[in-house]
Scaffold this motif. Structure first.
Motif, mmCIF file in Angstrom:
data_model
loop_
_atom_site.group_PDB
_atom_site.id
_atom_site.type_symbol
_atom_site.label_atom_id
_atom_site.label_comp_id
_atom_site.label_asym_id
_atom_site.label_seq_id
_atom_site.Cartn_x
_atom_site.Cartn_y
_atom_site.Cartn_z
ATOM 1 N N ILE A 16 35.587 35.559 28.231
ATOM 2 C CA ILE A 16 34.451 35.705 27.305
ATOM 3 C C ILE A 16 34.630 36.980 26.485
ATOM 4 O O ILE A 16 34.483 36.989 25.277
ATOM 5 C CB ILE A 16 33.114 35.711 28.094
ATOM 6 C CG1 ILE A 16 32.861 34.319 28.672
ATOM 7 C CG2 ILE A 16 31.964 36.158 27.220
ATOM 8 C CD1 ILE A 16 31.689 34.237 29.631
ATOM 9 N N SER A 17 34.953 38.071 27.134
ATOM 10 C CA SER A 17 35.239 39.324 26.434
ATOM 11 C C SER A 17 35.998 40.248 27.384
ATOM 12 O O SER A 17 35.439 40.681 28.402
ATOM 13 C CB SER A 17 33.950 40.012 25.972
ATOM 14 O OG SER A 17 34.215 41.354 25.611
ATOM 15 N N ASP A 39 36.901 43.282 26.855
ATOM 16 C CA ASP A 39 36.282 44.611 26.869
ATOM 17 C C ASP A 39 35.094 44.653 27.820
ATOM 18 O O ASP A 39 34.878 45.633 28.534
ATOM 19 C CB ASP A 39 35.823 45.007 25.466
ATOM 20 C CG ASP A 39 36.999 45.323 24.566
ATOM 21 O OD1 ASP A 39 38.055 45.716 25.092
ATOM 22 O OD2 ASP A 39 36.868 45.164 23.342
ATOM 23 N N LEU A 40 34.296 43.567 27.770
ATOM 24 C CA LEU A 40 33.126 43.494 28.638
ATOM 25 C C LEU A 40 33.560 43.565 30.107
ATOM 26 O O LEU A 40 32.970 44.285 30.910
ATOM 27 C CB LEU A 40 32.408 42.163 28.377
ATOM 28 C CG LEU A 40 30.931 42.068 28.711
ATOM 29 C CD1 LEU A 40 30.135 43.098 27.941
ATOM 30 C CD2 LEU A 40 30.411 40.675 28.390
#
Lengths: 271, 231
Positions: A153-154, A156-157
């Motif tokens: 999904i991300s 970085d997240l």
């Protein structure tokens, strides 16, 4: 005759474990948009199988070693050069195929078995080991499943939450290598990618939730593997015109996939 | 003059260089607790790089000093959810998602039917609220938002900022948000950090209304030296 019956029973058990494992791990491969990577990666096992046969040790150990080393090399090159995964796997796949053909030489019988699977030599010991390894791979994947999805999904997240994305990706590649190496016994290097991809895309046709998606993928993998080996054992067998179970596993899986398309079209599950 | 412990973040001499390119150049600024800091700048100015650096996702030189008990929630600008068959409930359960119904109330998603929806079918506004709810799950005291209204239609932008303002007040959290909208800076931010690789403005948000400040931010880049730590 008894040996054949035993071997068939073990193969049916093995096909269930392999189907569940490839289906479950494949569900992540498809989400990562790496379906073709999973397929191409399986061919990398060919030289490992050849070395095992040539030097008289378990060829599936050779297959696994080649798969994992290749996966680790691809993972490291991708991290440092940012060349796409698909391109690197494509290069590694063709290289492995070339090395494999060179090693096999004129041993066409062994090459055929490596390409399309050979369940005539499955024993209770190899089935037990394979089942244990599949269960371990499933359990480990379940532990990192959410983390891998969050990173999709991300990234970085995921990293901001303290998830070591590179490390869990490597672990996942390792686990995929393990189950693909085991799956080669059932369907061969040429077709094992099918068990990684098709159960997952069939499950996606019927899923609005992650949990349903992952377990359906595992169920479809097991169903394709079991029914393919069963039909082959009943109607064909090693001395028939179709001496390998792999193609039947593929046909079973494709029927499941086609059924999910019709069901999704009829009941609009994902729309 | 603010007391030293009024600050939640102190940044000094912050520089980021990747592949011989300077992305951030010698930045100095402090951020007070419980405020909303808007980060403004043209495309490629380094706004996202700054947020990622504050999250320690990118190597840097200089110093980033958070107060001791900082807990950061992060909402990235882009997420890849369209192809993932994951429900809102499943997404909110990832990580420390035990109290996600409370987080959903905070972002004003009170209709529980949303929990069973796929992330990929949510509207832009609903998705941003779900992402903010996820970031709030851990009870952070700092929220970093990278353009929190990306993919949201203009009518739905204002309610999201109103909601963030309320969260800031009720939860007593500090908000860092990247925006391109001057109106949002004026209405909802307390402080403004304008950047274009370096700092081009650092001060109270209401200053953005002054034409000379706008010229300073959007005109030819002139790096400003802030008195270390003051804004």
């Amino acid at each position: 005759m008894t040996h054949m019956l035993d071997s068939t029973l073990y193969s049916l058990c093995l096909s269930i474990f392999v189907g569940v494992a490839t289906g479950y791990l494949g569900s992540l491969m498809v989400l990562e948009k790496m379906a073709l990577v999973g397929d191409a990666l399986s061919h990398v096992a060919l030289p490992g199988l050849a070395i095992g046969i040539t030097f008289h040790f378990n060829p599936f150990l050779g297959a696994f070693a080649f798969l994992f080393v290749s996966a680790a090399i691809i993972w490291q090159i991708q991290r440092t050069t940012k060349i796409s995964f698909e391109a690197l796997v494509g290069a590694m796949f063709t290289l492995a195929l070339a090395i494999g053909i060179l090693i096999y030489g004129d041993n066409l019988d062994a090459l055929e078995k490596a390409l399309f699977g050979d369940i005539s030599q499955v024993t209770i010991l190899s089935t037990t080991i394979a089942a244990a390894v599949c269960v371990a791979a499933i359990v480990l994947t379940k532990l990192i499943y959410d983390k891998l999805v969050l990173a999709m999904i991300s990234e970085d997240l995921a990293i901001s939450k303290g998830i070591k994305v590179a490390r869990i990706n490597l672990l996942y590649l390792f686990l995929v290598s393990v189950v693909v190496a085991i799956g080669i016994q059932i369907v061969g290097t040429l077709l094992v990618g099918f068990l990684v991809i098709v159960p997952a895309i069939a499950a996606k046709n019927l899923s609005t939730h992650m949990r349903r998606y992952s377990w359906l993928s595992a169920v479809f993998g097991a169903t394709a593997g079991f029914s393919g080996v069963l039909i082959w054992s009943i109607f064909f067998g090693p001395n028939s015109s179709i001496p390998f179970s792999g193609p039947l596993v593929v046909f079973s899986g494709i029927l499941i996939f086609a059924a999910t398309i019709v069901i999704n079209w009829r009941f609009k599950i994902t729309t | 003059m603010a007391e030293n412990n009024d600050y939640i973040l102190k940044v000094s001499n912050l520089s980021v260089k990747l592949q011989n390119q300077t992305l951030l150049d010698h930045m100095n600024f402090n951020v007070k607790k419980g405020t909303t800091l808007a980060i403004l700048g043209p495309n490629g100015a380094g706004k996202t790089v700054l947020l990622k650096t504050l999250l320690n996702l990118i190597p840097y030189t200089g110093s980033i000093e958070w107060t001791e008990k900082v807990k950061i929630g992060y909402v990235p600008q882009y997420v890849a959810v369209s192809d993932i068959p994951m429900s809102v409930r499943e997404f909110l359960s990832i990580g420390n998602g035990v109290n996600f119904e409370n987080s959903l109330k905070k972002v004003r998603l009170t209709d529980n039917s949303i929990l069973n929806k796929r992330l990929g079918v949510l509207s832009g506004g609903q998705l941003r609220r779900v992402l903010i709810a996820w970031a709030l799950n851990d009870n952070p005291n700092v929220l970093l938002l990278d353009e929190p209204t990306t993919g949201v239609d203009m009518d739905s932008e204002e309610p999201i900022y109103l909601m963030l303002n309320e969260i800031k007040k009720t939860q007593k959290i500090t908000i860092f948000l990247i925006t391109h909208n001057i109106h949002i800076v004026q209405e909802y931010a307390d402080a403004l950090l304008a950047i274009n690789k370096c700092l081009t403005f650092c001060g109270p948000a209401e200053e953005i209304a002054k034409p000379e400040i706008q010229k300073q931010i959007y005109g030819e880049t002139v790096c400003v030296e802030t008195e270390r730590g003051e804004k």
